[in-house]
Scaffold this motif. Sequence first.
Motif, mmCIF file in Angstrom:
data_model
loop_
_atom_site.group_PDB
_atom_site.id
_atom_site.type_symbol
_atom_site.label_atom_id
_atom_site.label_comp_id
_atom_site.label_asym_id
_atom_site.label_seq_id
_atom_site.Cartn_x
_atom_site.Cartn_y
_atom_site.Cartn_z
ATOM 1 N N LYS A 1 0.782 -1.011 0.286
ATOM 2 C CA LYS A 1 -0.082 0.133 0.067
ATOM 3 C C LYS A 1 0.448 1.606 0.131
ATOM 4 O O LYS A 1 0.870 2.187 -1.144
ATOM 5 C CB LYS A 1 -1.015 0.191 1.452
ATOM 6 C CG LYS A 1 -1.812 -1.222 0.999
ATOM 7 C CD LYS A 1 -2.778 -1.124 2.964
ATOM 8 C CE LYS A 1 -1.567 -1.386 3.563
ATOM 9 N NZ LYS A 1 -1.403 -2.250 4.379
ATOM 10 N N GLY A 2 1.958 1.230 0.348
ATOM 11 C CA GLY A 2 2.440 2.727 1.204
ATOM 12 C C GLY A 2 3.427 2.410 -0.235
ATOM 13 O O GLY A 2 3.683 3.782 -0.835
ATOM 14 N N THR A 3 3.739 1.473 -0.955
ATOM 15 C CA THR A 3 5.055 2.247 -2.136
ATOM 16 C C THR A 3 4.592 1.909 -2.974
ATOM 17 O O THR A 3 4.841 2.986 -4.053
ATOM 18 C CB THR A 3 5.140 0.470 -2.576
ATOM 19 O OG1 THR A 3 5.816 -0.619 -1.438
ATOM 20 C CG2 THR A 3 6.245 0.066 -3.109
ATOM 21 N N LEU B 1 -5.619 7.326 0.461
ATOM 22 C CA LEU B 1 -5.282 6.645 1.432
ATOM 23 C C LEU B 1 -5.159 6.058 1.496
ATOM 24 O O LEU B 1 -5.037 4.738 0.993
ATOM 25 C CB LEU B 1 -7.156 6.617 2.304
ATOM 26 C CG LEU B 1 -8.009 7.804 2.997
ATOM 27 C CD1 LEU B 1 -9.539 7.707 2.594
ATOM 28 C CD2 LEU B 1 -7.466 8.375 3.734
ATOM 29 N N ASP B 2 -4.232 5.583 2.541
ATOM 30 C CA ASP B 2 -2.983 4.327 2.930
ATOM 31 C C ASP B 2 -2.884 3.455 4.175
ATOM 32 O O ASP B 2 -2.852 4.777 4.993
ATOM 33 C CB ASP B 2 -1.691 4.603 2.271
ATOM 34 C CG ASP B 2 -0.765 3.500 2.382
ATOM 35 O OD1 ASP B 2 -1.083 2.612 3.985
ATOM 36 O OD2 ASP B 2 0.815 4.431 2.932
ATOM 37 N N GLY B 3 -4.093 2.726 4.197
ATOM 38 C CA GLY B 3 -4.281 1.206 6.207
ATOM 39 C C GLY B 3 -4.956 2.340 6.315
ATOM 40 O O GLY B 3 -5.448 2.246 7.754
ATOM 41 N N GLN C 1 13.866 -0.124 10.600
ATOM 42 C CA GLN C 1 13.382 -1.390 10.601
ATOM 43 C C GLN C 1 11.642 -0.492 11.587
ATOM 44 O O GLN C 1 12.220 -0.368 12.962
ATOM 45 C CB GLN C 1 13.723 -2.015 11.369
ATOM 46 C CG GLN C 1 14.469 -2.624 10.278
ATOM 47 C CD GLN C 1 15.188 -4.818 10.846
ATOM 48 O OE1 GLN C 1 15.949 -4.500 11.091
ATOM 49 N NE2 GLN C 1 14.760 -5.509 9.711
ATOM 50 N N ARG C 2 11.025 -1.273 11.199
ATOM 51 C CA ARG C 2 9.453 -0.945 12.236
ATOM 52 C C ARG C 2 9.991 -2.055 13.325
ATOM 53 O O ARG C 2 9.597 -3.231 13.699
ATOM 54 C CB ARG C 2 8.273 -0.952 11.324
ATOM 55 C CG ARG C 2 8.365 0.416 10.532
ATOM 56 C CD ARG C 2 6.542 0.510 9.232
ATOM 57 N NE ARG C 2 5.830 -0.397 10.674
ATOM 58 C CZ ARG C 2 5.034 -0.686 9.646
ATOM 59 N NH1 ARG C 2 5.043 0.173 8.491
ATOM 60 N NH2 ARG C 2 3.985 -1.123 10.313
ATOM 61 N N PRO C 3 9.320 -1.509 14.882
ATOM 62 C CA PRO C 3 8.932 -2.150 15.563
ATOM 63 C C PRO C 3 8.441 -3.412 16.334
ATOM 64 O O PRO C 3 7.905 -4.073 15.877
ATOM 65 C CB PRO C 3 9.363 -1.511 16.958
ATOM 66 C CG PRO C 3 8.004 -0.103 16.498
ATOM 67 C CD PRO C 3 9.311 0.107 14.528
ATOM 68 N N GLY D 1 12.040 -8.181 5.156
ATOM 69 C CA GLY D 1 12.890 -7.751 5.139
ATOM 70 C C GLY D 1 12.897 -5.917 4.821
ATOM 71 O O GLY D 1 13.529 -5.239 3.684
ATOM 72 N N ARG D 2 11.836 -5.147 5.297
ATOM 73 C CA ARG D 2 11.418 -3.896 4.991
ATOM 74 C C ARG D 2 12.466 -2.746 6.131
ATOM 75 O O ARG D 2 12.774 -3.124 6.254
ATOM 76 C CB ARG D 2 10.456 -3.609 5.605
ATOM 77 C CG ARG D 2 9.627 -2.575 5.328
ATOM 78 C CD ARG D 2 7.920 -2.122 5.300
ATOM 79 N NE ARG D 2 8.086 -2.508 6.694
ATOM 80 C CZ ARG D 2 6.204 -2.250 6.874
ATOM 81 N NH1 ARG D 2 5.669 -2.101 5.715
ATOM 82 N NH2 ARG D 2 5.964 -2.849 7.367
ATOM 83 N N TRP D 3 12.767 -2.042 5.603
ATOM 84 C CA TRP D 3 13.491 -0.972 5.412
ATOM 85 C C TRP D 3 12.885 1.247 5.174
ATOM 86 O O TRP D 3 12.223 0.773 3.876
ATOM 87 C CB TRP D 3 15.094 -0.537 5.245
ATOM 88 C CG TRP D 3 15.747 -1.862 6.269
ATOM 89 C CD1 TRP D 3 16.018 -2.956 5.582
ATOM 90 C CD2 TRP D 3 15.952 -1.516 6.753
ATOM 91 N NE1 TRP D 3 16.656 -3.499 6.686
ATOM 92 C CE2 TRP D 3 17.270 -2.813 7.263
ATOM 93 C CE3 TRP D 3 16.999 -0.458 7.863
ATOM 94 C CZ2 TRP D 3 18.016 -2.703 8.922
ATOM 95 C CZ3 TRP D 3 18.420 -0.296 9.063
ATOM 96 C CH2 TRP D 3 17.908 -2.227 9.284
#
Length: 215
Positions: free
Chosen positions: A13-15, A83-85, A158-160, A126-128
Amino acid sequence: MDIILFGPPGAGKGTQAQKLSQKYRIPQISTGDILRANVKEGTALGLEAKKYMDAGELVPDAVLIGIIKNRLLEADCANGFLLDGYPRTIPQADALTVILDEIKKPIDAVINIIVPTDILIERLSGRWMCSCGASHHIVFNPPKSEGICDTCGGTLFQRPDDTSDAVSNRLDVYQKQTAPLVDYYKKKNLLKDVDGTKDIDAVFANIDTLVAPFK
Ligand code: AP5
Ligand code: MG
Ligand code: ZN
């Protein structure tokens, strides 16, 4: 162009919102990014939201509805928004309809990005991320220089909630609380399915074809 990007955690969604935002010059409204900015600044909202986010639970509807209402009334949404999320529950979707009726900007399309669970887990681990809303992946979308955002030059993190426990809870929460919105928007004739397993540019080309008529 008033669009909802919909899909499970890690669907892209964000990408895709970032790419659409750059092409059509309309804002990406990511409720996750808004909440993370509040956590970072240590606002009362951020303190309240953090405990839910770290566990992969949804932040209460009343909080989100307040956030989205204020955001949609900002001037930069006049020509459209992505709208994302949001929405992630039926009450959030109902509240959105009321807000958009008031400002006479109905949703044009809900883009449902479909990706199987095993791939979602691979993507999230693997997301940054960048605080500008961009996200990279160590294998699928590596930054040009390590640890630095291609879009804005910011430092990637990296997201918690991308730990394996939080990810598995986020996927459960999606199934229980958010997936019912697929039928909700199908009944309103707004839902457009997209195969989210293709590479980022191929997914974008597909979404672009679907949203271009609403320019
Ligand atoms: P939020 O930030 O919205 O997280 P999410 O929905 O879990 O979704 P993600 O951001 O993890 O995934 P994405 O679909 O944006 O994927 P991305 O493009 O990054 O919400 C976080 C938390 O905030 C929630 O858990 C909740 O607590 C709270 N919250 C937020 N909104 C709320 C609401 N409305 N109500 C209540 N609580 C709310 O891509 C993922 C990775 O895959 C990246 O590394 C990317 O580079 C890579 N990738 C993307 N596309 C592809 C592709 N096609 N091929 C290969 N790799 C790809
Ligand atoms: Mg996201
Ligand atoms: Zn950035």
